[in-house]
Design an enzyme around this catalytic site. Structure first.
Site, PDB file in Angstrom:
ATOM      1  N   GLU A  50       0.410  -1.174  -0.096  1.00  0.00           N
ATOM      2  CA  GLU A  50      -0.130  -0.333   0.261  1.00  0.00           C
ATOM      3  C   GLU A  50       0.746   1.337  -0.340  1.00  0.00           C
ATOM      4  O   GLU A  50       1.546   1.616   0.947  1.00  0.00           O
ATOM      5  CB  GLU A  50      -0.270   0.193   0.816  1.00  0.00           C
ATOM      6  CG  GLU A  50      -1.754   1.054   1.213  1.00  0.00           C
ATOM      7  CD  GLU A  50      -2.227   1.954   3.117  1.00  0.00           C
ATOM      8  OE1 GLU A  50      -3.270   2.583   3.143  1.00  0.00           O
ATOM      9  OE2 GLU A  50      -2.145   0.567   3.545  1.00  0.00           O
ATOM     10  N   ARG A  71      12.876  18.095   8.114  1.00  0.00           N
ATOM     11  CA  ARG A  71      12.754  18.839   9.362  1.00  0.00           C
ATOM     12  C   ARG A  71      12.878  18.688  10.098  1.00  0.00           C
ATOM     13  O   ARG A  71      14.183  19.296  10.499  1.00  0.00           O
ATOM     14  CB  ARG A  71      10.869  19.237   9.354  1.00  0.00           C
ATOM     15  CG  ARG A  71      10.617  20.366  10.024  1.00  0.00           C
ATOM     16  CD  ARG A  71       9.680  20.916  10.312  1.00  0.00           C
ATOM     17  NE  ARG A  71       9.366  22.177   8.911  1.00  0.00           N
ATOM     18  CZ  ARG A  71       8.242  22.556   8.668  1.00  0.00           C
ATOM     19  NH1 ARG A  71       7.144  22.543   9.231  1.00  0.00           N
ATOM     20  NH2 ARG A  71       8.132  23.556   7.871  1.00  0.00           N
ATOM     21  N   ASP A 126       8.360   8.096  19.274  1.00  0.00           N
ATOM     22  CA  ASP A 126       6.944   7.858  18.845  1.00  0.00           C
ATOM     23  C   ASP A 126       6.450   6.104  19.018  1.00  0.00           C
ATOM     24  O   ASP A 126       6.225   5.811  17.707  1.00  0.00           O
ATOM     25  CB  ASP A 126       6.109   8.145  18.208  1.00  0.00           C
ATOM     26  CG  ASP A 126       4.768   9.163  17.418  1.00  0.00           C
ATOM     27  OD1 ASP A 126       4.152   7.948  18.169  1.00  0.00           O
ATOM     28  OD2 ASP A 126       4.680   9.298  16.866  1.00  0.00           O
ATOM     29  N   ASP A 172      10.099   6.213  14.633  1.00  0.00           N
ATOM     30  CA  ASP A 172      10.201   7.524  14.875  1.00  0.00           C
ATOM     31  C   ASP A 172      10.228   8.229  15.835  1.00  0.00           C
ATOM     32  O   ASP A 172      10.344   8.133  16.798  1.00  0.00           O
ATOM     33  CB  ASP A 172       8.520   7.666  14.495  1.00  0.00           C
ATOM     34  CG  ASP A 172       8.072   9.380  14.560  1.00  0.00           C
ATOM     35  OD1 ASP A 172       9.668  10.192  13.788  1.00  0.00           O
ATOM     36  OD2 ASP A 172       7.223   9.614  13.512  1.00  0.00           O
ATOM     37  N   ILE A 173      10.665   9.693  15.865  1.00  0.00           N
ATOM     38  CA  ILE A 173      11.657  10.091  16.965  1.00  0.00           C
ATOM     39  C   ILE A 173      11.542  11.711  16.158  1.00  0.00           C
ATOM     40  O   ILE A 173      11.958  12.445  15.097  1.00  0.00           O
ATOM     41  CB  ILE A 173      13.354   9.997  17.004  1.00  0.00           C
ATOM     42  CG1 ILE A 173      13.287   8.656  17.450  1.00  0.00           C
ATOM     43  CG2 ILE A 173      13.177  10.596  18.439  1.00  0.00           C
ATOM     44  CD1 ILE A 173      14.823   7.581  17.634  1.00  0.00           C
ATOM     45  N   ASP A 174      10.681  12.509  16.573  1.00  0.00           N
ATOM     46  CA  ASP A 174      10.613  13.718  17.007  1.00  0.00           C
ATOM     47  C   ASP A 174      11.659  14.598  17.316  1.00  0.00           C
ATOM     48  O   ASP A 174      10.938  14.852  18.709  1.00  0.00           O
ATOM     49  CB  ASP A 174       9.291  14.307  16.155  1.00  0.00           C
ATOM     50  CG  ASP A 174       8.709  15.266  15.687  1.00  0.00           C
ATOM     51  OD1 ASP A 174       9.745  16.401  16.138  1.00  0.00           O
ATOM     52  OD2 ASP A 174       8.042  15.084  14.958  1.00  0.00           O
ATOM     53  N   SER A 216      13.335  13.144   8.325  1.00  0.00           N
ATOM     54  CA  SER A 216      12.784  13.252   8.314  1.00  0.00           C
ATOM     55  C   SER A 216      12.249  14.557   6.559  1.00  0.00           C
ATOM     56  O   SER A 216      11.107  14.580   6.582  1.00  0.00           O
ATOM     57  CB  SER A 216      11.071  13.279   9.167  1.00  0.00           C
ATOM     58  OG  SER A 216      12.118  14.368   9.930  1.00  0.00           O
ATOM     59  N   HIS A 264      13.554   8.936  10.987  1.00  0.00           N
ATOM     60  CA  HIS A 264      12.687   7.376  11.102  1.00  0.00           C
ATOM     61  C   HIS A 264      13.541   6.373  10.959  1.00  0.00           C
ATOM     62  O   HIS A 264      14.808   6.550  10.158  1.00  0.00           O
ATOM     63  CB  HIS A 264      11.754   7.252   9.634  1.00  0.00           C
ATOM     64  CG  HIS A 264      10.992   8.200   9.927  1.00  0.00           C
ATOM     65  ND1 HIS A 264      10.647   8.824   8.845  1.00  0.00           N
ATOM     66  CD2 HIS A 264      10.559   9.441  10.833  1.00  0.00           C
ATOM     67  CE1 HIS A 264       9.315  10.530   9.316  1.00  0.00           C
ATOM     68  NE2 HIS A 264       9.193  10.017  10.483  1.00  0.00           N
TER      69      HIS A 264
END
Length: 525
Positions: free
Chosen positions: A123, A242, A389, A189-191, A240, A246
């Site tokens: 997908e 910005r 996350d 995912d780390i922001d 990512s 990931h």
């Protein structure tokens, strides 16, 4: 085969950022010795034979003839590429036409040179103009995917799981329960927005080289755990675009894990818990798990240099008050508070040293030295350990932004990062799509001008073409069919991605050949 269009507000996507240096070559993709494989060599499958797209002779997203001057006259490709926004359809068209590595993306998700259901049943979700979001898109080949992307010009491409059947045909399946996800990479995912309460240099979507160091710490810890504790091998880290990063864990044994196993891995790595403001976020049992002990060893140097010295998180009185809430002894914290009140402006490094100094002074008669040590370990982890996350990692059907798409806000490309060169990576140096398109035009103008420009550029003339050694170590061969991405600062990122994919496919092929050989041996009488 209906495609669903829904508003982008339902997307699970998140925005993030970073940059990387040219990687060292990965191991050669040779057959490995004793098994004869009657297949085309993997390295030959990546022959750079993509179309040069003569119908688009310039990367300029308009049909105006390019200026012969390399100084970007008004209306030139260079000027147009820089002036338009990254999400402009003409910019996206030029990027997807000239720079996006469609062939390598296909090989990465297909795990084989020839098309399989690993790709055909995968997908993809697209964010189109006006924030329309389409899910359950699928493509049998990379060429057909590329063709549709040039038609739809999505501002964002997200990758989902492999399903039991073609996602476009999900509504035709008689038994709805028969349409279900069966495989996907394990993702993290780390922001940097999750670090807002401990970083002092930036907040929200803003980043700098100082707070990017938190991402360096995160990669060091998570990558070590995935490789050493779980034995995973094929881990790709991606900026990512910005403010985040990931991870894609691509091993075959990982891709088929169900949600329960994914939750187990995610929970194993989760240490920072609790709300966004206040409260103790690290509560660990003693003795510490080997993973936590290893993490503390990895993070200790960063705590001293990047947290205490650079971020100075407790310089502010309110933030210093939070530190006191993390210590176990009331008389000790009272004595520390009095000391800091008497010395306003005391640095975080000095306040950290004060904890042991005041403890040794006998300010508290009830102090438990072991509890203080454990509390200080928890503080180090709270200010350095990765803030994941975690929901992104728990579900097989979660969507995540594809590598090499453009972040619409910054214009930067979501490039892969070589963890061996992690310390060199600078998110602010990652190229924007406008810069990349300008680099193509500069190359073209320089070639047409007889190569009078910088020696750092390769001209397309045969006598000046760069010598590229073949993957098999054979003699050097002059290149005249140079791909557009090779003419730009995107090149090291695509080459690293290509090497990663080659290694992944080689390992999967070798495992398949070994399995087939064992099955054949088992049939002998």
């Amino acid at each position: 085969m209906a495609d669903e269009s829904i508003q982008n507000g339902d997307s699970q996507a998140s925005n993030n950022d970073i940059t990387m240096a040219e990687p060292a070559p990965l191991p050669s993709a040779s057959n490995g010795g004793d098994v004869e494989v009657k297949e085309v060599k993997l390295e030959d499958l990546f022959a750079d034979v993509d179309s040069e797209d003569e119908e688009f002779p310039s990367s300029r997203p308009q049909e105006t003839q390019p200026s012969s001057s390399p100084t970007a006259a008004p209306g030139s490709p260079l000027e147009i590429g820089i002036s338009l926004k990254a999400s402009d359809p003409e910019i996206l068209r030029s990027f997807y036409q000239r720079l996006f590595p469609w062939r390598h993306l296909f090989q990465w998700l297909n795990h084989s040179p020839t098309p399989t259901n690993d790709f055909a049943h995968r997908e993809f979700a697209l964010t189109l103009q006006n924030d329309v979001w389409r899910r359950y898109m699928s493509y049998p080949t990379s060429d057909l995917m590329r063709k549709e992307m040039l038609n739809l010009l999505p501002s964002r491409i997200e990758i989902g799981p492999v399903y039991t059947t073609n996602p476009r045909d999900r509504k035709t399946v008689r038994n709805a329960s028969a349409f279900k996800p069966v495989a996907k990479e394990l993702c993290f995912d780390i922001d940097l927005t999750d670090y807002d309460e401990i970083r002092t240099c930036c907040d929200k979507a803003n980043i700098c080289q100082k707070c990017w160091r938190f991402m360096v710490m995160a990669v060091k810890v998570v990558d070590a755990a995935l490789r050493e504790d779980f034995g995973f091998k094929h881990i790709m880290w991606v900026y990512s675009g910005r403010r985040g990063i990931h991870a894609w864990v691509c091993d075959k044994k990982v891709r088929t894990m169900d949600d329960q196993k994914r939750r187990a891995v995610a929970n194993y790595l989760e240490v920072i818990k609790g709300g966004a403001q206040g409260g103790k976020k690290v509560n660990l049992r003693r003795p510490l798990h080997p993973h936590i002990s290893r993490s503390l060893d990895l993070l200790a140097p960063y705590f001293q240099t990047d947290v205490l010295a650079t971020q100075d998180p407790w310089l502010d009185a309110d933030r210093a008050a939070h530190l006191l809430t993390l210590l176990p002894d009331r008389p000790l914290t009272t004595a520390l508070q009095n000391k800091w009140d008497a010395s306003p402006g005391r640095s975080s490094a000095a306040k950290w040293a004060d904890i042991d100094a005041v403890a040794k002074s006998g300010a508290s008669k009830s102090l438990d030295a072991r509890q203080l040590l454990e509390a200080k370990q928890d503080v180090v982890l709270e200010y350095t350990y990765p803030r994941l996350d975690i929901e992104v990692s728990k579900k097989l059907n979660h969507l995540l932004k594809s590598p090499f798409v453009i972040h619409p806000g910054t214009g930067r490309v979501c490039v892969p990062i070589d963890p061996r060169r992690l310390e060199e990576f600078d998110p602010l140096a990652v190229p924007t799509v406008q810069e990349l398109l300008a680099e193509i035009d500069e190359w073209k103008e320089e070639a047409e001008g007889g190569g009078s420009g910088s020696e750092d550029h390769h001209t397309v003339k045969e006598e000046n073409a760069p010598e590229i050694k073949k993957e098999d170590g054979g003699p050097a061969a002059k290149r005249t069919n140079i791909q557009d991405w090779e003419k730009t600062s995107l090149r090291p990122y695509v080459e690293y991605f290509r090497s990663f994919v080659l290694t992944l496919m080689k390992d999967e092929r070798d495992a398949r050949v070994k399995r087939e050989r064992e099955e054949a041996d088992g049939m002998e009488f």
